[in-house]
Design a protein around this motif. Structure first.
Motif, short mmCIF file in Angstrom:
data_model
loop_
_atom_site.label_atom_id
_atom_site.label_comp_id
_atom_site.label_asym_id
_atom_site.label_seq_id
_atom_site.Cartn_x
_atom_site.Cartn_y
_atom_site.Cartn_z
N ALA A 99 0.55 -1.34 6.22
CA ALA A 99 -0.42 -0.19 5.89
C ALA A 99 -0.68 1.48 6.77
CB ALA A 99 -1.85 -0.52 5.40
N ALA A 100 -0.67 0.93 7.91
CA ALA A 100 -0.83 1.37 8.98
C ALA A 100 0.42 2.30 9.17
CB ALA A 100 -1.49 1.03 10.73
N GLY A 101 1.33 1.46 9.24
CA GLY A 101 2.61 2.35 9.70
C GLY A 101 2.93 3.11 8.76
N LYS A 102 2.53 2.52 7.33
CA LYS A 102 2.91 3.68 5.84
C LYS A 102 1.71 4.97 6.14
CE LYS A 102 6.36 1.10 4.14
NZ LYS A 102 7.47 1.61 3.68
N LEU A 103 0.60 4.78 6.64
CA LEU A 103 0.08 5.84 6.38
C LEU A 103 0.41 6.76 7.22
CD1 LEU A 103 -2.87 7.05 5.40
CD2 LEU A 103 -4.29 5.54 7.41
N GLY A 104 0.33 6.25 8.42
CA GLY A 104 1.73 7.10 9.71
C GLY A 104 2.72 7.60 8.92
N SER A 105 3.48 7.43 8.22
CA SER A 105 5.07 7.91 7.92
C SER A 105 4.33 9.14 6.92
CB SER A 105 6.47 7.07 7.33
OG SER A 105 6.02 5.99 8.15
N ALA A 106 3.46 8.41 6.10
CA ALA A 106 2.57 9.52 4.89
C ALA A 106 1.99 11.15 6.13
CB ALA A 106 1.73 8.72 4.26
N ALA A 107 1.21 10.36 6.64
CA ALA A 107 1.24 11.67 8.17
C ALA A 107 1.75 12.79 7.95
CB ALA A 107 -0.12 11.23 8.82
N VAL A 108 3.17 12.13 8.87
CA VAL A 108 4.44 12.66 9.42
C VAL A 108 4.84 13.53 8.11
CG1 VAL A 108 7.03 12.97 10.61
CG2 VAL A 108 4.40 10.99 11.49
N SER A 109 5.02 13.06 6.93
CA SER A 109 5.66 13.89 5.81
C SER A 109 4.66 15.17 5.45
CB SER A 109 5.68 12.62 4.74
OG SER A 109 6.79 11.84 4.67
N LEU A 110 3.04 14.96 5.38
CA LEU A 110 2.60 16.10 5.04
C LEU A 110 2.69 17.61 6.10
CD1 LEU A 110 0.63 17.08 3.01
CD2 LEU A 110 -1.35 15.85 5.08
N PHE A 111 3.31 16.96 7.39
CA PHE A 111 3.05 17.51 8.63
C PHE A 111 4.08 18.43 8.05
CE2 PHE A 111 4.50 19.23 12.52
CZ PHE A 111 3.89 20.17 13.08
N ALA A 112 5.33 17.90 8.03
CA ALA A 112 6.82 18.52 7.58
C ALA A 112 6.87 19.66 6.10
CB ALA A 112 8.03 17.26 7.47
N VAL A 113 5.86 18.75 4.99
CA VAL A 113 5.86 19.61 4.47
C VAL A 113 4.66 21.15 4.64
CG1 VAL A 113 4.33 20.18 2.14
CG2 VAL A 113 5.46 18.08 2.16
N PHE A 127 1.58 20.42 -5.07
CA PHE A 127 2.34 19.28 -5.44
C PHE A 127 3.42 18.25 -4.22
CE2 PHE A 127 3.78 23.46 -8.03
CZ PHE A 127 3.06 23.56 -9.10
N ALA A 128 3.62 18.86 -2.81
CA ALA A 128 4.56 17.19 -2.59
C ALA A 128 3.42 16.10 -2.02
CB ALA A 128 4.84 18.61 -1.05
N GLY A 129 2.44 17.00 -1.72
CA GLY A 129 0.82 16.11 -0.95
C GLY A 129 0.25 15.01 -1.96
N ALA A 130 0.85 15.53 -3.09
CA ALA A 130 0.16 15.07 -4.83
C ALA A 130 1.03 13.70 -4.18
CB ALA A 130 0.22 15.07 -6.29
N MET A 131 2.95 13.64 -4.05
CA MET A 131 3.84 13.26 -4.14
C MET A 131 3.87 12.23 -3.42
SD MET A 131 6.21 13.76 -6.98
CE MET A 131 7.12 12.76 -6.38
N ILE A 132 3.49 12.70 -2.25
CA ILE A 132 2.95 11.69 -0.67
C ILE A 132 1.77 10.90 -1.24
CG2 ILE A 132 2.47 11.69 1.45
CD1 ILE A 132 3.62 14.32 1.87
N LEU A 133 1.21 11.50 -1.37
CA LEU A 133 0.10 10.59 -1.48
C LEU A 133 0.07 9.08 -2.72
CD1 LEU A 133 -2.83 9.27 -1.73
CD2 LEU A 133 -3.65 11.25 -3.48
N MET A 134 1.33 9.24 -3.32
CA MET A 134 1.64 8.37 -4.62
C MET A 134 2.05 7.01 -4.33
SD MET A 134 -0.46 8.17 -7.12
CE MET A 134 -1.87 9.16 -6.42
N ASN A 135 2.92 8.16 -3.86
CA ASN A 135 3.97 7.21 -2.59
C ASN A 135 3.61 6.08 -1.69
OD1 ASN A 135 7.25 7.49 -3.54
ND2 ASN A 135 6.54 9.55 -2.95
N LEU A 136 2.72 6.56 -0.77
CA LEU A 136 1.60 5.98 -0.27
C LEU A 136 0.96 4.47 -0.57
CD1 LEU A 136 0.17 5.06 2.68
CD2 LEU A 136 -1.40 6.97 2.06
N LEU A 137 0.54 5.17 -2.24
CA LEU A 137 -0.40 4.35 -2.46
C LEU A 137 1.32 3.64 -3.51
CD1 LEU A 137 -2.24 6.39 -5.03
CD2 LEU A 137 -3.55 4.73 -3.42
N ALA A 138 1.67 3.05 -3.86
CA ALA A 138 2.99 2.66 -4.55
C ALA A 138 3.41 1.24 -3.25
CB ALA A 138 3.89 3.22 -4.72
#
Length: 356
Positions: free
Chosen positions: A39-53, A332-343
């Motif tokens: 879960a920590a790895g996925k959370l880190g990936s989500a943070a990187v994706s959000l910065f890229a957004v 828009f992108a943040g909502a997608m990142i959040l939903m992918n993280l939950l999945a």
């Protein structure tokens, strides 16, 4: 003697592996640690994706042709000094790197800037339009996810039959149809009317503006029919095809043969064994669709003049209103990142093999 030793060994092993034993607790702790690390790895990936957004939203919309200041003052006599004052007021005279750092610092604190054309905070504008988008796309997502899962399961379980061929053919056709074209077609047929067929639904908007109470609810529902129908027609097709493909991959598995050999009914085999194991790709699709709830459908909302975030995004692009466009893109992108993280976080609960 040998029998006694064997019995003792078996009993000891059973005690050692009992649910409350230290080894069992250690195994459970290991699984928990592995899950937390996953879960920590996925959370880190989500943070990187959000910065890229954030980076993408800043630079992407600055390559759009057009000058926001000139667009806002179009048709009005404006001197060069006044244009320079406006650029300084909006921070457009600053070096690009300074604009970027100030934008990122403000965005991380929740400040998405002030709209050029509406002269209001971007966050407030988004909050005003968000309920209409959530209502429209939320209803559509619930309907087409349930419909796609049900029809996809039935098509796969009876693959090759007439129902499967019909469902698959209709789904492939609707999936390939652009949503805005389908919306325009529905307006022509069901709003304007063709020949003796009268118009049954409004051509656009969310309400008539003259209803109150329960009549207002019915009025909004009446305006929602065509845009929801457009979104459902395109969305259910995608969900159906993904679910059908996933379940077909499971159909030849040995565990299904074993379940049938135990005497389970066909419906029980499908519901209790096949469908749960085929859900992972479809769960991803459902969560992506939930991410689209915040984004709505820009084209569908524009075609039906729905007062949501999609129409607001279209207005912002026409200027271009950089703070508003950037803010909407981040939402828009943040909502997608959040939903992918939950999945991703839920995957190990559906299939323990994930995350090990």
């Amino acid at each position: 003697m040998s029998s006694t030793a064997s019995s003792t060994t078996t009993t000891t092993a059973a005690v050692t592996r009992a649910p409350g034993s230290p080894d069992a607790r250690a195994a459970g702790g290991g699984n928990t640690t592995a899950y937390l690390r996953y879960a920590a790895g996925k959370l880190g990936s989500a943070a990187v994706s959000l910065f890229a957004v954030l980076v993408t939203s800043f630079f992407l919309f600055r390559i759009i042709p057009g000058d926001p200041v000139k667009a806002m003052t179009h048709g009005m006599p404006t001197s060069a000094e006044q244009l320079a004052t406006l650029r300084r007021q909006f921070g457009l005279d600053l070096p690009m790197w300074q604009q970027f750092t100030e934008y990122c610092a403000a965005a991380l604190t929740g400040d998405l800037g002030t709209s050029y054309q509406f002269h209001a905070p971007v966050g407030e504008l988004i909050a005003q339009k968000l309920p209409a988008t959530l209502l429209l796309t939320g209803v559509a997502v619930v309907i087409y996810s349930a419909l796609g899962l049900w029809l996809g399961t039935r098509s796969a379980w009876r693959h090759g039959g007439l129902g499967d061929k019909l469902n698959t053919g209709v789904a492939l056709t609707l999936w390939s149809v652009p949503s805005f074209w389908l919306g325009l077609l529905l307006i022509i047929v069901l709003s304007v009317g063709i020949g003796p067929l009268p118009g049954l639904f409004p051509t656009g908007g969310m309400e008539s503006g003259s209803e109150t109470g329960f009549a207002y609810v019915l009025d909004v529902a009446h305006h929602m029919v065509l845009p929801v129908l457009t979104l459902v027609a395109v969305g259910y097709a995608q969900t159906l095809l993904v679910m059908r493909s996933s379940l077909l991959d499971e159909m030849g598995s040995d565990y299904l043969t074993t379940a049938r050999a135990k005497g389970l009914r066909d419906d029980d085999v499908r519901r209790r064994h096949a469908v749960p194991n085929a859900l992972l790709p479809t769960v991803t699709m459902v969560f992506i669709n939930l991410g689209h709830v915040a984004a709505g459908s820009i084209l569908v909302e524009t075609v039906f003049s729905w007062p949501g975030l999609g129409g607001l995004f279209y207005q912002a692009l026409s200027v271009p209103d950089l703070p508003l466009v950037q803010g909407l893109f981040v939402v828009f992108a943040g909502a997608m990142i959040l939903m992918n993280l939950l999945a991703d976080v839920l995957y190990p609960l559906l299939d323990p093999r994930v995350g090990r």
